[in-house]
Scaffold this motif. Sequence first.
Motif, short mmCIF file in Angstrom:
data_model
loop_
_atom_site.label_atom_id
_atom_site.label_comp_id
_atom_site.label_asym_id
_atom_site.label_seq_id
_atom_site.Cartn_x
_atom_site.Cartn_y
_atom_site.Cartn_z
N LEU A 137 0.82 -1.21 0.00
CA LEU A 137 0.00 0.00 0.00
C LEU A 137 0.86 1.27 0.00
O LEU A 137 0.45 2.30 -0.52
N ALA A 138 2.05 1.17 0.61
CA ALA A 138 2.91 2.34 0.73
C ALA A 138 3.34 2.87 -0.64
O ALA A 138 3.47 4.07 -0.85
N GLY A 139 3.58 1.97 -1.59
CA GLY A 139 3.97 2.39 -2.93
C GLY A 139 2.77 2.90 -3.69
O GLY A 139 1.75 2.24 -3.78
N GLY A 140 2.84 4.10 -4.24
CA GLY A 140 1.75 4.66 -5.01
C GLY A 140 0.53 5.00 -4.17
O GLY A 140 -0.60 4.98 -4.64
N ARG A 141 0.78 5.37 -2.90
CA ARG A 141 -0.32 5.62 -1.98
C ARG A 141 -1.18 6.80 -2.42
O ARG A 141 -2.41 6.77 -2.28
N MET A 142 -0.57 7.86 -2.96
CA MET A 142 -1.34 9.05 -3.33
C MET A 142 -2.33 8.73 -4.44
O MET A 142 -3.50 9.13 -4.39
N ALA A 143 -1.86 8.00 -5.45
CA ALA A 143 -2.75 7.67 -6.58
C ALA A 143 -3.89 6.78 -6.10
O ALA A 143 -5.05 6.99 -6.47
N ARG A 144 -3.57 5.79 -5.29
CA ARG A 144 -4.61 4.90 -4.79
C ARG A 144 -5.56 5.62 -3.86
O ARG A 144 -6.75 5.32 -3.80
N GLY A 145 -5.02 6.61 -3.12
CA GLY A 145 -5.86 7.39 -2.22
C GLY A 145 -6.93 8.14 -2.99
O GLY A 145 -8.10 8.18 -2.59
N ALA A 146 -6.54 8.75 -4.11
CA ALA A 146 -7.50 9.48 -4.93
C ALA A 146 -8.56 8.54 -5.49
O ALA A 146 -9.75 8.86 -5.52
N GLN A 147 -8.12 7.37 -5.95
CA GLN A 147 -9.06 6.38 -6.49
C GLN A 147 -10.02 5.90 -5.41
O GLN A 147 -11.22 5.74 -5.65
N ALA A 148 -9.49 5.66 -4.20
CA ALA A 148 -10.33 5.19 -3.10
C ALA A 148 -11.37 6.24 -2.72
O ALA A 148 -12.53 5.91 -2.44
N ARG A 149 -10.96 7.51 -2.68
CA ARG A 149 -11.91 8.57 -2.34
C ARG A 149 -13.01 8.67 -3.38
O ARG A 149 -14.18 8.93 -3.04
N ASP A 150 -12.67 8.43 -4.63
CA ASP A 150 -13.69 8.42 -5.68
C ASP A 150 -14.67 7.27 -5.47
O ASP A 150 -15.88 7.41 -5.67
N ARG A 151 -14.14 6.12 -5.04
CA ARG A 151 -14.99 4.93 -4.87
C ARG A 151 -15.97 5.08 -3.73
O ARG A 151 -17.06 4.52 -3.77
N ILE A 152 -15.60 5.82 -2.68
CA ILE A 152 -16.51 5.95 -1.55
C ILE A 152 -17.49 7.10 -1.71
O ILE A 152 -18.34 7.32 -0.84
N GLU A 153 -17.39 7.84 -2.82
CA GLU A 153 -18.29 8.97 -3.04
C GLU A 153 -19.75 8.53 -3.05
O GLU A 153 -20.64 9.27 -2.63
N GLY A 154 -20.01 7.31 -3.54
CA GLY A 154 -21.38 6.83 -3.64
C GLY A 154 -21.96 6.30 -2.34
O GLY A 154 -23.14 5.93 -2.29
N LEU A 155 -21.15 6.25 -1.28
CA LEU A 155 -21.63 5.75 0.00
C LEU A 155 -22.37 6.83 0.78
O LEU A 155 -22.02 8.01 0.69
N THR A 156 -23.36 6.43 1.55
CA THR A 156 -24.03 7.37 2.43
C THR A 156 -23.13 7.68 3.61
O THR A 156 -22.13 7.00 3.86
N GLU A 157 -23.49 8.71 4.36
CA GLU A 157 -22.67 9.07 5.53
C GLU A 157 -22.62 7.92 6.53
O GLU A 157 -21.58 7.64 7.14
N ARG A 158 -23.75 7.24 6.70
CA ARG A 158 -23.80 6.11 7.64
C ARG A 158 -22.94 4.96 7.15
O ARG A 158 -22.24 4.30 7.94
N LYS A 187 -24.79 -5.90 9.41
CA LYS A 187 -24.59 -6.85 8.33
C LYS A 187 -25.16 -6.32 7.03
O LYS A 187 -24.56 -6.48 5.95
N ALA A 188 -26.32 -5.68 7.11
CA ALA A 188 -26.94 -5.10 5.92
C ALA A 188 -26.08 -3.97 5.36
O ALA A 188 -25.89 -3.87 4.14
N TYR A 189 -25.55 -3.13 6.25
CA TYR A 189 -24.67 -2.05 5.81
C TYR A 189 -23.41 -2.60 5.13
O TYR A 189 -23.00 -2.13 4.07
N VAL A 190 -22.80 -3.62 5.76
CA VAL A 190 -21.57 -4.20 5.21
C VAL A 190 -21.84 -4.80 3.84
O VAL A 190 -21.05 -4.61 2.90
N SER A 191 -22.94 -5.50 3.69
CA SER A 191 -23.29 -6.10 2.41
C SER A 191 -23.45 -5.02 1.34
O SER A 191 -22.96 -5.16 0.22
N ALA A 192 -24.13 -3.93 1.71
CA ALA A 192 -24.32 -2.83 0.76
C ALA A 192 -23.00 -2.17 0.39
O ALA A 192 -22.75 -1.83 -0.77
N ILE A 193 -22.12 -2.03 1.38
CA ILE A 193 -20.81 -1.41 1.14
C ILE A 193 -19.98 -2.25 0.18
O ILE A 193 -19.37 -1.72 -0.76
N LEU A 194 -19.95 -3.56 0.40
CA LEU A 194 -19.18 -4.44 -0.48
C LEU A 194 -19.71 -4.35 -1.91
O LEU A 194 -18.93 -4.35 -2.87
#
Length: 216
Positions: A137-158, A187-194
């Motif tokens: 994870l340490a290698g290329g962390r900035m690029a992956r960080g941006a991608q990860a932030r994009d991926r969680i955009e669709g999640l609700t606050e909860r 469990k329902a939240y985790v399933s939706a997140i995955l």
Amino acid sequence: MIRILLADDEAMIRAGIRAILATDPTLDVVAEAGDGRQAVDLAIRHLPDVVLLDIRMPRLDGLGAAAEIRRVAPETAVVMLTTFGEDDYIAKALDVGAAGFLLKSGDPRELIAGIHAVAEGAAYLSPKVAQRVIAQLAGGRMARGAQARDRIEGLTEREREVLALLGAGLSNAEIAARMHIVEGTVKAYVSAILTRLDVRNRVQAAIIAHEAGLVA
């Protein structure tokens, strides 16, 4: 009682692992398999809480068996137990849905702790495996960080709150207690997140949580 299926093609290894597990009265080995195909059949028959799988086995290797068990018995947690710590094995094990990865050369206490963790809905990597994952994870962390932030955009606050706690290593029960909700809701939240993150297991979701900065 946590019901366990133990699969390894070496009888002496199985005996050693069984002896370690016997030191914990809350663990019960309900069946043993000497190859991957038998492990799948026994998993269907017994529906254990946790399956311990060696990676290199005849007829069907541990990775193949893990994939099938996750498909036919999704409530059963899979832990890969092996002497091999190469990165490709780790990546493949996580990709097929394993909730844990332990090395046979590790401390026996890690084995018991790992079984309890995955049985409670959490993920568990032995310290040596965790070091490898963190190093990757340490290698290329900035690029992956941006991608990860994009991926969680669709999640609700909860859902983000649940993801952050999941990333911190909490089990479903611990998340429920922290958020003052019932475990079934977690469990329902985790399933939706995955589903929303398009990942197969909690380990992959936890990595995204770290990359996105949800976990310190």
